[in-house]
Design a protein around this motif. Sequence first.
Motif: not given
Length: 124
Positions: A38-48
Motif C-alpha cells: 500500500v505504501r508503494l502505491l502511495y508513491i505511485i499515486i503521488f507520482i501519477t
Amino acid sequence: MSTSIHITAWAIGIILFLVTFFMYKNKNPKSKMLHMIVRLLYIIIFITGFLLFWGVMKQINNHYQMLYGFKMLGGLWVIAAMEITLVSISKGKNPAAGWIQFIIAFLIVLYLGLSLPLGWYEFK
Ligand code: HEM
C-alpha cells in the motif's frame, strides 16, 4: 500522463488499503507485507498525480491553478488518512480518527477531481 493511469493507481491503492485494514483487524501475519505494498502505491499515486499537475501547470494561467493546488493537497490528505488508519489499527488503537479523515478527504478529492477539466469532468 493520462488520468486513467492515476485513477487505476488510486483505485488499486484504496482496495488494498481496505484489504490491509481487515487483515490487521483479523491479526493476519501477512498484513505488514500488504501494508508495504500500500505504501508503494502511495508513491505511485503521488507520482501519477504530480505528473498530471505538472503538465497542467505548464499550460494554464487562470483560477484553475488554485483548484489544482487544492486537488494535490486533498490527494495528499487522503494518503495521510489511509496511513493514519492503518498505523492505528496495527497498534491496536481506535482507527476512527483516521476513517473520518479518509471519508472527508476522499469526498473532497473526488469532487475536485471530477470538477477539473481533464479526464472525467462530471461537475462543470
Ligand atoms: C488517494 C489519493 C487520490 C485520489 C482518491 C485521487 C482522485 C482523483 C480523481 C477522482 C481524479 C479525477 C480523474 C479524472 O478527471 O479523470 C483525479 C485527478 C487528478 N489528480 Fe488525483 N487523487 C489522489 C491523489 C492525488 C495526488 C497526491 C495528486 C498530486 C500530487 C493528484 C493530482 C491530480 C491531478 C492533477 C488530477 C487531474 C485533475 C483533472 O483535471 O481532472 N491526485 N484524482
